[in-house]
Design a protein around this motif. Structure first.
Motif, mmCIF file in Angstrom:
data_model
loop_
_atom_site.group_PDB
_atom_site.id
_atom_site.type_symbol
_atom_site.label_atom_id
_atom_site.label_comp_id
_atom_site.label_asym_id
_atom_site.label_seq_id
_atom_site.Cartn_x
_atom_site.Cartn_y
_atom_site.Cartn_z
ATOM 1 N N GLY A 21 0.809 -1.203 0.000
ATOM 2 C CA GLY A 21 0.000 0.000 0.000
ATOM 3 C C GLY A 21 0.845 1.257 0.000
ATOM 4 N N PHE A 22 1.890 1.278 0.816
ATOM 5 C CA PHE A 22 2.756 2.453 0.835
ATOM 6 C C PHE A 22 3.487 2.623 -0.490
ATOM 7 C CE2 PHE A 22 2.648 2.641 5.606
ATOM 8 C CZ PHE A 22 2.206 3.951 5.686
ATOM 9 N N CYS A 23 3.869 1.508 -1.135
ATOM 10 C CA CYS A 23 4.515 1.636 -2.446
ATOM 11 C C CYS A 23 3.581 2.308 -3.446
ATOM 12 C CB CYS A 23 4.948 0.257 -2.957
ATOM 13 S SG CYS A 23 6.425 -0.408 -2.155
ATOM 14 N N ALA A 24 2.300 1.935 -3.415
ATOM 15 C CA ALA A 24 1.335 2.567 -4.310
ATOM 16 C C ALA A 24 1.208 4.059 -4.002
ATOM 17 C CB ALA A 24 -0.017 1.879 -4.179
ATOM 18 N N ALA A 25 1.178 4.402 -2.712
ATOM 19 C CA ALA A 25 1.040 5.813 -2.325
ATOM 20 C C ALA A 25 2.263 6.625 -2.739
ATOM 21 C CB ALA A 25 0.820 5.901 -0.814
ATOM 22 N N HIS A 26 3.469 6.092 -2.490
ATOM 23 C CA HIS A 26 4.686 6.801 -2.910
ATOM 24 C C HIS A 26 4.702 7.014 -4.423
ATOM 25 C CE1 HIS A 26 6.129 6.160 1.084
ATOM 26 N NE2 HIS A 26 6.519 4.913 0.917
ATOM 27 N N SER A 27 4.310 5.974 -5.153
ATOM 28 C CA SER A 27 4.331 6.051 -6.607
ATOM 29 C C SER A 27 3.331 7.090 -7.120
ATOM 30 C CB SER A 27 4.036 4.679 -7.205
ATOM 31 O OG SER A 27 3.993 4.714 -8.614
ATOM 32 N N ALA A 28 2.159 7.138 -6.483
ATOM 33 C CA ALA A 28 1.161 8.127 -6.892
ATOM 34 C C ALA A 28 1.712 9.545 -6.722
ATOM 35 C CB ALA A 28 -0.114 7.940 -6.066
ATOM 36 N N HIS A 31 4.425 10.364 -9.339
ATOM 37 C CA HIS A 31 3.954 10.575 -10.703
ATOM 38 C C HIS A 31 2.948 11.708 -10.833
ATOM 39 C CE1 HIS A 31 5.705 6.505 -11.131
ATOM 40 N NE2 HIS A 31 6.005 6.956 -12.339
ATOM 41 N N GLY A 32 2.783 12.510 -9.775
ATOM 42 C CA GLY A 32 2.010 13.729 -9.941
ATOM 43 C C GLY A 32 0.795 13.912 -9.063
ATOM 44 N N CYS A 33 0.380 12.895 -8.334
ATOM 45 C CA CYS A 33 -0.754 13.085 -7.433
ATOM 46 C C CYS A 33 -0.372 14.063 -6.322
ATOM 47 C CB CYS A 33 -1.201 11.761 -6.817
ATOM 48 S SG CYS A 33 -2.043 10.648 -7.972
ATOM 49 N N LEU A 124 12.972 1.393 -4.238
ATOM 50 C CA LEU A 124 12.753 1.360 -2.791
ATOM 51 C C LEU A 124 13.929 1.989 -2.046
ATOM 52 C CD1 LEU A 124 11.206 -2.178 -2.128
ATOM 53 C CD2 LEU A 124 10.135 0.009 -1.613
ATOM 54 N N THR A 125 15.132 1.669 -2.489
ATOM 55 C CA THR A 125 16.306 2.173 -1.765
ATOM 56 C C THR A 125 16.586 3.637 -2.068
ATOM 57 O OG1 THR A 125 17.807 1.385 -3.504
ATOM 58 C CG2 THR A 125 17.340 -0.123 -1.679
ATOM 59 N N LYS A 126 16.480 4.009 -3.333
ATOM 60 C CA LYS A 126 16.887 5.364 -3.726
ATOM 61 C C LYS A 126 15.761 6.386 -3.600
ATOM 62 C CE LYS A 126 20.399 3.548 -6.879
ATOM 63 N NZ LYS A 126 20.824 3.375 -8.283
ATOM 64 N N HIS A 127 14.550 6.007 -3.995
ATOM 65 C CA HIS A 127 13.443 6.966 -3.952
ATOM 66 C C HIS A 127 12.761 6.982 -2.589
ATOM 67 C CE1 HIS A 127 10.125 9.455 -5.380
ATOM 68 N NE2 HIS A 127 9.300 8.596 -4.778
ATOM 69 N N VAL A 128 12.439 5.789 -2.087
ATOM 70 C CA VAL A 128 11.724 5.715 -0.809
ATOM 71 C C VAL A 128 12.681 5.866 0.375
ATOM 72 C CG1 VAL A 128 10.200 4.286 0.620
ATOM 73 C CG2 VAL A 128 9.955 4.257 -1.872
ATOM 74 N N GLY A 129 13.910 5.395 0.194
ATOM 75 C CA GLY A 129 14.867 5.461 1.290
ATOM 76 C C GLY A 129 14.848 4.252 2.193
ATOM 77 N N VAL A 130 14.353 3.129 1.670
ATOM 78 C CA VAL A 130 14.388 1.885 2.445
ATOM 79 C C VAL A 130 15.836 1.418 2.567
ATOM 80 C CG1 VAL A 130 13.740 -0.561 2.432
ATOM 81 C CG2 VAL A 130 12.051 1.184 1.805
ATOM 82 N N ARG A 131 16.263 1.145 3.776
ATOM 83 C CA ARG A 131 17.634 0.725 4.035
ATOM 84 C C ARG A 131 17.758 -0.779 3.811
ATOM 85 N NH1 ARG A 131 17.217 2.063 9.947
ATOM 86 N NH2 ARG A 131 15.038 1.644 9.361
ATOM 87 N N THR A 132 18.713 -1.170 2.976
ATOM 88 C CA THR A 132 18.878 -2.593 2.671
ATOM 89 C C THR A 132 20.294 -3.049 2.984
ATOM 90 O OG1 THR A 132 19.411 -2.074 0.367
ATOM 91 C CG2 THR A 132 17.114 -2.602 0.871
ATOM 92 N N LYS A 505 3.052 0.307 -10.135
ATOM 93 C CA LYS A 505 2.215 0.384 -11.335
ATOM 94 C C LYS A 505 0.873 1.042 -11.011
ATOM 95 C CE LYS A 505 4.145 -3.782 -13.572
ATOM 96 N NZ LYS A 505 4.416 -3.293 -14.943
ATOM 97 N N ALA A 506 0.268 0.630 -9.899
ATOM 98 C CA ALA A 506 -1.033 1.175 -9.521
ATOM 99 C C ALA A 506 -0.943 2.686 -9.272
ATOM 100 C CB ALA A 506 -1.552 0.460 -8.278
ATOM 101 N N GLY A 507 0.071 3.123 -8.535
ATOM 102 C CA GLY A 507 0.219 4.550 -8.262
ATOM 103 C C GLY A 507 0.430 5.366 -9.519
ATOM 104 N N ARG A 508 1.234 4.831 -10.425
ATOM 105 C CA ARG A 508 1.502 5.520 -11.685
ATOM 106 C C ARG A 508 0.216 5.692 -12.504
ATOM 107 N NH1 ARG A 508 4.497 1.600 -15.078
ATOM 108 N NH2 ARG A 508 2.364 0.919 -15.525
ATOM 109 N N GLU A 509 -0.601 4.637 -12.577
ATOM 110 C CA GLU A 509 -1.816 4.700 -13.386
ATOM 111 C C GLU A 509 -2.841 5.644 -12.788
ATOM 112 O OE1 GLU A 509 -2.161 3.241 -16.395
ATOM 113 O OE2 GLU A 509 -0.041 2.724 -16.091
ATOM 114 N N ILE A 510 -2.942 5.669 -11.461
ATOM 115 C CA ILE A 510 -3.891 6.587 -10.835
ATOM 116 C C ILE A 510 -3.450 8.031 -11.042
ATOM 117 C CG2 ILE A 510 -4.798 7.364 -8.602
ATOM 118 C CD1 ILE A 510 -4.987 4.441 -7.783
#
Length: 518
Positions: A21-28, A31-33, A124-132, A505-510
Motif C-alpha cells: 500500500g505504501f509503495c502505491a502511495a509513494h508512486s502516486a 507521478h504527480g498526485c 525502494l532504496t533510492k526513492h523511498v529510502g528503504v535501508r537494505t 504500477k497502480a500509483g503511476r496509473e492513478i
C-alpha cells in the motif's frame, strides 16, 4: 482543501498500510498526485500489515555482488573479496516461481514481477529510502573462510519488517501523504461500473471519499479462521497467525461490488514452521519473525507419532519453508519437533533459536531425548527412537557420503539413500548423523503468513479485472490481494518485491487518471 466530512476528494486512496500500500502511495505522489490518502482498519500501533512481521527479504534479479553493493550498507571494502554471491537471472527467478507453483502461475504476471524486480528494489532504496543490506545472517554460511550466499534471495531490509515500515512511514510523512487508522473501508463508490472512490468508517460515521483511483492493498484472509476453514479446510482453523490479526479478507468483500474476478489458489497459502508456543491468533510485535523455526534442513522433524514426514533436505530452505507449515498442520495435533545434535546447533540462527527466544529441550543421549519428548507430547517413544536410529544407520551405510563435505550453502548430496537402498522417506541433502550430544529439540507448529487466492489484475497496470476479463476503471490491486501469482508454494522474498512492483504500477496509473481530471 475546504471540504466537509461528507464531501472529501483525493487524487488517490489506498486501502492498507503495508509495504504494498505504501509503495502505491509513494508512486502516486512521484507521478504527480497531490492529495493521497492511506486508510487502514487497524490502530496506528499495528501499522504496516504483514510487512511489519516479515524478515524483510527482497528477491530480485541482479547481476551479482557488484550490482548489489551500491544499494546495501553493510559491506566494507575488506569484506567484498570474501563474498561468493552469484547473479540471479530473470530465467532463475521465473523458473523458481513456475517450478514451485507447478507451472500454474500466470506467465504474464510472473514476467511483470521478474522483469521489474530489480528496478523496484532500486526504487525502494533510492526513492523511498528503504535501508537494505546483504543477508549474511539469513542467507549465507561461512564455508572455508568465505561468505557463500545461497537460495536466490540475498537482500533484506535493515531491522527486517519493522525497519521497512519505519522507512515507508517516514517517506510518507515527508511526501504529505495522509494516513488514517481505525478507519475501515466499508464500500466502494461505483458509478456506471467505474470506481469513483470509497466510503470509510471514521470516528463513528461513514465518510464518502471521491478519488481518481482506489488501490486495494488490504492483505489476504489468513487471520480469518472462518474463511480459512471455508476455502482451505477445517484443519486450518488451528493454524497460528504469523502477522497482523486485521487481514480478514475485507478487501475481497469490497471488490465484489464491481464484479471483480477472483482467481488463483484459494486453497493455498504461505505457511511455515512456527514456534508452537507462539500466540495463536496474532503475531507478536516484539518477537515478530523470530518465531520462525527454519533450521530444519540441518536436522530432522518428527511428528507426535515419532515419525518423520518431510524430506528436510529436499531443496534449499527458501524453496520449501513456505509449504512445510502445511505439512506440520497435517500431522497429529498439528505439531512436530525439530531435532538437532551439537554438530549443527552453532549454525542455527540466533534470532530464531536463542535460549531467550525459544524453549529448547536438551538431552545427553537419544534415549533421554525420546523420554523428554514423550513428556512434551510425543505419543510413541519406541517409534521415535527407532526413527532416529534408522536415520543414522542409513547415513552410515551410504558409502558415497564419505566423499562429500557437508556444505549448507549448496545442495551437497549428503543423503540417506544409497545403492543398497535407504529410507522410505529420504533426506536428500545435508544428511548428517544425529549422534553428538547434547541433543536439542524444538516444538513447532504451523504459522500461516498469507493466502494465495486473490483478484485478477492486468499485469502491466495492476488494474483489477472483472469476471468478463475487462478492466474495472478506477480500481487497482497490489500485495497479498493479487491472485494467480503463487500456487501451492512460494520462493522466499518474493512477496515484498511483488508488492513494490504492482504498487508502483497502480500509483503511476492513478496519477494519469488524476492528471486527466484536474
Amino acid at each position: 482543501m475546504a471540504q466537509t466530512a461528507s464531501d472529501l476528494t483525493y487524487d488517490c486512496v489506498v486501502v492498507g498500510s503495508g509495504n504494498a500500500g505504501f509503495c502505491a502511495a509513494h508512486s502516486a505522489i512521484e507521478h504527480g498526485c497531490i492529495q493521497v490518502l492511506v486508510v487502514d482498519k487497524c490502530p496506528e500501533s499495528w501499522a504496516g500489515g504483514n510487512g511489519y512481521f516479515t524478515a524483510g527479504a527482497l528477491r530480485t534479479v541482479h547481476g551479482g555482488l557488484p550490482d548489489l553493493l551500491p544499494i546495501v550498507n553493510n559491506v566494507s571494502p575488506e569484506m567484498q573479496d570474501k563474498i561468493d554471491l552469484e547473479p540471479y537471472t530473470a530465467e532463475n527467478y521465473t523458473s523458481d516461481i513456475m517450478r514451485l507453483g507447478q507451472n500454474r502461475s500466470d506467465p504474464l504476471l510472473v514476467k511483470a514481477l521478474v522483469d521489474n524486480s530489480r528496478d523496484a528494489v532500486g526504487w525502494l532504496t533510492k526513492h523511498v529510502g528503504v535501508r537494505t543490506m546483504l543477508s549474511f545472517h539469513r542467507q549465507a554460511y561461512e564455508v572455508n573462510g568465505r561468505q557463500r550466499f545461497w537460495g536466490g534471495v540475498h537482500l533484506s531490509t535493515v531491522d527486517g519488517g519493522k525497519g521497512l515500515i519505519e522507512d515507508h512511514r517516514r517517506k510518507a510523512n515527508e511526501e504529505g501523504i495522509e494516513v488514517w487508522f481505525e478507519c475501515p473501508a466499508v464500500r466502494l463508490i461505483v458509478e456506471d461500473g467505474a470506481v469513483k472512490g470509497v466510503v470509510v468508517h471514521k470516528a463513528g460515521k461513514d465518510i464518502s471519499i471521491r478519488a481518481a483511483g482506489v488501490v486495494l492493498a488490504a492483505g489476504g484472509f489468513e487471520a480469518n479462521a472462518v474463511l480459512r476453514e471455508k476455502y482451505m479446510g477445517p484443519e486450518w482453523k488451528e493454524a497460528h497467525v504469523r502477522g497482523t490479526p486485521y487481514n480478514q479478507g475485507d478487501g475481497f468483500i469490497l471488490s465484489q461490488a464491481v464484479n471483480a474476478a477472483l482467481c488463483g489458489d484459494w486453497q493455498g497459502c504461505h505457511s511455515t514452521c512456527w514456534d508452537a508456543a507462539a500466540p495463536k491468533d496474532t503475531g507478536d510485535q516484539v518477537l515478530s519473525n523470530q518465531f520462525t523455526k527454519s533450521g530444519y534442513p540441518l536436522g530432522v522433524m518428527a511428528n507426535a507419532d515419532g515419525k518423520r514426514f518431510v524430506d528436510e533436505g529436499e531443496d534449499m530452505r527458501n524453496y520449501t519453508y513456505a509449504r512445510f507449515g502445511r505439512k506440520i498442520l497435517e500431522q497429529p495435533g498439528g505439531i512436530a519437533w525439530q531435532i538437532y545434535d551439537d554438530k549443527v546447533v552453532p549454525l542455527l540462527r540466533k534470532e530464531e533459536y536463542a535460549d531467550d527466544v525459544v524453549r529448547k529441550i536438551y538431552a545427553g543421549s537419544l534415549e533421554e531425548l525420546a523420554d523428554k519428548l514423550v513428556a512434551d507430547g510425543v505419543h510413541d517413544r519406541i517409534t521415535l527412537f527407532d526413527t532416529l536410529q534408522k536415520y543414522n544407520d542409513a547415513i552410515r551405510k551410504n558409502g558415497r557420503n564419505a566423499q562429500i563435505q557437508f556444505n549448507p550453502s549448496i545442495k551437497d548430496g549428503l543423503s540417506t539413500q544409497s545403492d543398497d537402498g535407504g529410507l522410505e522417506l529420504p533426506k536428500t541433502n545435508w544428511a548428517q548423523t544425529i549422534d553428538q550430544a547434547p541433543f536439542v529439540a524444538v516444538k513447532v507448529s504451523c504459522g500461516i503468513t498469507f493466502t494465495f487466492g486473490g483478484l485478477k489484475i492486468d499485469p502491466e497496470t495492476a488494474a483489477v479485472l472483472n469476471k468478463e476479463g475487462r478492466v474495472i476503471d478506477g480500481l487497482y490491486c497490489t500485495g497479498e490481494m493479487v491472485g494467480n501469482l503463487f500456487y501451492s508454494n512460494y520462493p522466499g522474498g518474493s512477496g515484498l518485491t511483488a508488492g513494490a512492483v504492482f504498487g508502483r504500477k497502480a500509483g503511476r496509473e492513478i496519477a494519469k487518471l488524476a492528471a486527466a481530471q484536474h
